[in-house]
Every structure is written in C-alpha cells, then in structure tokens.
Design an enzyme around this catalytic site. Structure first.
Site, mmCIF file in Angstrom:
data_model
loop_
_atom_site.group_PDB
_atom_site.id
_atom_site.type_symbol
_atom_site.label_atom_id
_atom_site.label_comp_id
_atom_site.label_asym_id
_atom_site.label_seq_id
_atom_site.Cartn_x
_atom_site.Cartn_y
_atom_site.Cartn_z
ATOM 1 N N ASN A 113 0.826 -1.217 0.000
ATOM 2 C CA ASN A 113 0.000 0.000 0.000
ATOM 3 C C ASN A 113 0.857 1.262 0.000
ATOM 4 O O ASN A 113 0.381 2.356 0.297
ATOM 5 C CB ASN A 113 -0.887 0.039 1.245
ATOM 6 C CG ASN A 113 -1.762 -1.182 1.365
ATOM 7 O OD1 ASN A 113 -2.372 -1.598 0.387
ATOM 8 N ND2 ASN A 113 -1.818 -1.772 2.539
ATOM 9 N N HIS B 217 -13.566 -2.141 6.019
ATOM 10 C CA HIS B 217 -12.380 -2.861 6.504
ATOM 11 C C HIS B 217 -12.630 -3.497 7.876
ATOM 12 O O HIS B 217 -13.421 -3.000 8.683
ATOM 13 C CB HIS B 217 -11.222 -1.859 6.617
ATOM 14 C CG HIS B 217 -9.909 -2.471 6.946
ATOM 15 N ND1 HIS B 217 -9.352 -2.421 8.202
ATOM 16 C CD2 HIS B 217 -9.041 -3.172 6.182
ATOM 17 C CE1 HIS B 217 -8.180 -3.042 8.191
ATOM 18 N NE2 HIS B 217 -7.973 -3.508 6.967
ATOM 19 N N GLU C 49 -15.610 3.609 3.833
ATOM 20 C CA GLU C 49 -14.280 3.928 3.315
ATOM 21 C C GLU C 49 -14.455 4.892 2.140
ATOM 22 O O GLU C 49 -15.504 4.904 1.488
ATOM 23 C CB GLU C 49 -13.579 2.656 2.828
ATOM 24 C CG GLU C 49 -13.232 1.699 3.946
ATOM 25 C CD GLU C 49 -12.497 0.450 3.473
ATOM 26 O OE1 GLU C 49 -11.691 0.541 2.522
ATOM 27 O OE2 GLU C 49 -12.737 -0.618 4.062
ATOM 28 N N SER D 106 -10.513 -0.811 -0.294
ATOM 29 C CA SER D 106 -9.216 -1.375 -0.641
ATOM 30 C C SER D 106 -9.318 -2.691 -1.390
ATOM 31 O O SER D 106 -8.382 -3.089 -2.064
ATOM 32 C CB SER D 106 -8.381 -1.555 0.616
ATOM 33 O OG SER D 106 -9.043 -2.413 1.503
ATOM 34 N N ASP E 85 -13.242 6.726 6.319
ATOM 35 C CA ASP E 85 -11.877 6.202 6.437
ATOM 36 C C ASP E 85 -11.176 6.426 5.095
ATOM 37 O O ASP E 85 -11.531 5.817 4.088
ATOM 38 C CB ASP E 85 -11.970 4.705 6.786
ATOM 39 C CG ASP E 85 -10.599 4.038 6.877
ATOM 40 O OD1 ASP E 85 -9.606 4.626 6.415
ATOM 41 O OD2 ASP E 85 -10.536 2.911 7.400
ATOM 42 N N HIS F 94 -6.724 4.610 2.210
ATOM 43 C CA HIS F 94 -6.096 4.336 0.907
ATOM 44 C C HIS F 94 -6.183 5.511 -0.059
ATOM 45 O O HIS F 94 -5.780 5.385 -1.208
ATOM 46 C CB HIS F 94 -6.744 3.103 0.258
ATOM 47 C CG HIS F 94 -6.439 1.839 0.999
ATOM 48 N ND1 HIS F 94 -5.357 1.035 0.710
ATOM 49 C CD2 HIS F 94 -7.062 1.259 2.057
ATOM 50 C CE1 HIS F 94 -5.336 0.003 1.537
ATOM 51 N NE2 HIS F 94 -6.364 0.117 2.359
ATOM 52 N N LYS G 236 0.396 4.001 4.750
ATOM 53 C CA LYS G 236 0.209 3.716 3.325
ATOM 54 C C LYS G 236 0.960 4.775 2.503
ATOM 55 O O LYS G 236 2.173 4.655 2.339
ATOM 56 C CB LYS G 236 -1.279 3.583 3.039
ATOM 57 C CG LYS G 236 -1.878 2.498 3.987
ATOM 58 C CD LYS G 236 -3.226 2.027 3.661
ATOM 59 C CE LYS G 236 -3.880 1.249 4.799
ATOM 60 N NZ LYS G 236 -3.280 -0.052 5.099
#
Ligand SMILES: Cc1ncc(COP(=O)(O)O)c(C=O)c1O
Length: 373
Positions: free
Chosen positions: A46, A125, A167, A171, A196, A199, A228
């Site tokens: 990541n 997640h 998110e 991801s 969140d 990523h 990340k």
C-alpha cells in the site's frame, strides 16, 4: 494446546483459507526473480508513493514515547503533526493513533454509544467492523454502496445518534461511494458521517487531500493512516476540537496504549510537506494505471474501479491462487484475496501500483497479465 490448535489449523486448511507464515508464495517469487535475474517486484504493497524505504530524515525526535499520551507520553512532535494534519485536511483538530486499526477500533467503539445506530457498508475494513462490534450501539450493515439501504436505516426510529461509516477508497474493490450523497443524507437525517481515507490520502485530491476533499465533502470524522502513502506507521482521526477531546477520553485504543513514535511523527511532518506537492508522483501513478489498461481488459474488475488498486476477480480460490502463482513465477509478488476477506465466489488477485514502478516494472506486470492462460 498444541493439539487443539493443530485441529483448528487443519480445519482452516480443509476450508482452503490457511495462511502459512512461511509465506511460500513470497519464497517462490523471490527464487523466480533470482533465476530470471530480475529484482523481486512487490505489486501488493500500500506504499502508493513508493516512500516506504526512504530513510528517516527527522532524526531529532526520540523513537519511543515511553507512555500513553494521557500519562505524559506527549512529545512536541505529536501536537505539531496533529496541527499540520488538521490544517492540511481543513479540519479543526487531529489526534494520532498507533495504527489505522487502533484508530478505527477506538473511534467507533468510543463514539457510538448505547442507543446509537451505526450504519456500516458491508465491505468496510475489518478494523471498522471490529470497532462496530466493540461499540454498544446497534449496527446496521448495509449492502455495498446501497444508498436506499442507508436511507432506510437512517429513517428508522432510534433513541440516540446515527453514524454512517464508509471507506473513501475501498481497498478490495478500488471503488468510491457517492460521498456527497452520503453527506447529504446524513445532514437531512441528523446523522454524522465517518470516512476512512486510509487508501486515498496522498493518492487522490488536491495536494493529496483525498476523495472527500475532491468531492467537496467535509465528513464529521475523517480517518487517515501514516502506513500507506506516507510509507510510515501510525494513524490519525480528524474532526472538531470536541471530537479530539472526546477521543482523548473515550477511545480506549488511544487511552490505554503507548503514544505513537515521536520520531515517526516528526518524520510524518516532513513527509506531509512533500506529500502535498507530490503531484508529479500522483501523475506517475495515474499513468502507470493507464498503461496497464489494455492488459487488464480481459479480466473482470469490480464496477466503478479506479486508481492504483487493481482487483482481478477470478471467482474460485483455486483460480486466484493460480494467477498469484503465475505472477510469482515471473518474480512479481501479488496477493490472492480469498473469503472471508471477500465474498465467496469473488476470490481475486489484487495488484497495487506505486509511483516508483519503472516502465520495466510495468512491462513485467503487463507481460504477466497477458501470458496468463
Ligand atoms: C480501510 C482501512 N482502514 C484501516 C486500515 C488499517 O490501517 P493500519 O495499517 O495503519 O493499521 C487499513 C489497512 O489495511 C485499511 O485498509
């Protein structure tokens, strides 16, 4: 206990979901790379900007905090980074955690109290799921990006507050929810939006400010990680000053854990300056993705996929494992993602690109994609 655990491990093996800590696929890729005479290429990290292995330049802060923040583990590097992160993201405040997992666990369990409702996307997640599980609130898991289900959950009578958690860049599916729509639904139903951006910070948005900023959405709670795009370790939660004080008191993964490394906080401050002006790296990442589009065309990818994560849906676990092995034999490390991380029948191989991949690296990935039978 040895025999007990062996039985349980056998059950995982029988279900085809045993992960071997000896990492046979990594070994296989390592030896293949040696045999072919190429460097091992990690296409599963990541580390989107390729900063993971850059040396730490902020050498003047101590590596360890010595205690939790509440018992005087604060180093000047912590509040300095918190102020910089909050200002970067246009939020009132930020609070550092030792990892994104700890941030999500502590934030959800600390914020959503008894009588509250948490509306959580089914593909969130594990750290968000575990935060929901620890919270005393009732949890409504809605199908992935199903706005009618979110609306229904928010419209239902409730005793306390409602929180919608998602998110920004999923991801495993590399897609993004309609953040303005979620924000509008929260506004009209008196709910709060928790996003969140693990990523997406550093990767998307103006000055790397992420997908909320790109969509002109200001979530009530914005979570980011330093593990990340920053290439470090640690995480942060941004929002109002009241949110910070609440988490300082009530996020148990913050209260009862040694403060994150001051050295890494000082390093993150330096990297944040670079990250804001890393448009050239972000452009490289986007062009790396474009260059692989022809080779990806024969694979099934999730609807709405975009950005540096390339999930190739193979269906069965065996097919995903076979494609990962095919990559390993070309000296390329990719991850096969199997249930329960993804739904049954959606086993996949997940490739992630980073801005330091050379044209040779990308050609190797393209060739491996094209030569898969
Ligand atoms: C969406 C999301 N949130 C949080 C985390 C956890 O972050 P960390 O690796 O900093 O614990 C991850 C890690 O993979 C993630 O994908």
């Amino acid at each position: 206990v040895k025999a007990l655990l062996q039985n349980r491990l056998d059950a995982l093996q029988a279900a085809g979901i045993l992960r071997d800590p000896a990492e046979p696929l990594r070994e296989r890729a390592f030896h293949a790379a040696q045999r072919i005479g190429v460097p091992l290429l990690n296409a599963s990290s990541n580390d989107y900007l390729g900063w993971r292995s850059q040396p730490v330049s902020a050498a003047d802060a101590p590596p360890g905090a010595g205690a939790s923040r509440l018992i005087y583990g604060t180093d000047p590097a912590h509040p300095a980074l918190e102020r910089e992160l909050a200002s970067w993201l246009g939020q009132g405040s930020a609070l550092l955690f030792s990892s994104g997992y700890a941030a999500n666990l502590g934030t959800l369990a600390g914020l959503a109290v008894e009588g509250d409702v948490v509306v959580s996307d089914a593909l969130n997640h594990a750290s968000l799921i575990d935060g929901c599980r620890l919270s005393k609130a009732s949890v409504v898991v809605v199908p992935h990006r199903d706005y009618a289900a979110v609306e229904a959950a928010l419209a239902a009578p409730r005793r306390g507050h409602a929180w919608v958690v998602t998110e920004a860049y999923f991801s495993m599916d590399a897609d993004t929810p309609d953040l303005p729509r979620l924000a509008a639904m929260c506004r009209s139903r008196g709910a709060s939006l928790i996003v969140d951006e693990a990523h997406s910070l550093g990767v998307f948005g103006p000055a790397g400010t992420g997908l909320c900023a790109a969509a002109h959405v200001k979530p009530d709670v914005l979570i980011g990680t330093l593990g990340k795009a920053f290439g470090l370790q640690g995480a942060f939660v941004c929002g109002s000053a009241e949110l910070r004080t609440w988490l300082w008191n009530r996020a148990r993964s913050f209260v009862f854990s040694t403060a994150s490394s001051p050295l890494l906080a000082a390093e993150a401050s330096q990297r944040l300056i670079r990250l804001q002006s890393a448009d050239a790296e972000r452009a490289l990442l986007a062009s790396a993705e474009r260059s692989l589009a022809p080779a990806l065309a024969r694979f099934q990818t999730p609807d709405g996929r975009h950005g540096p994560v390339l999930p190739l849906i193979l269906g069965t676990e065996a097919a995903a494992a076979a494609l990962a092995a095919h990559f390993a034999d070309a000296g390329i490390l990719v991850q096969a993602i199997r249930p329960p991380t993804v739904p049954v029948g959606q086993a996949r191989v997940r490739l992630t690109l980073n801005a330091r991949m050379t044209s040779d690296d990308l050609a190797r990935i393209g060739a491996a994609l094209e030569s898969y039978p």
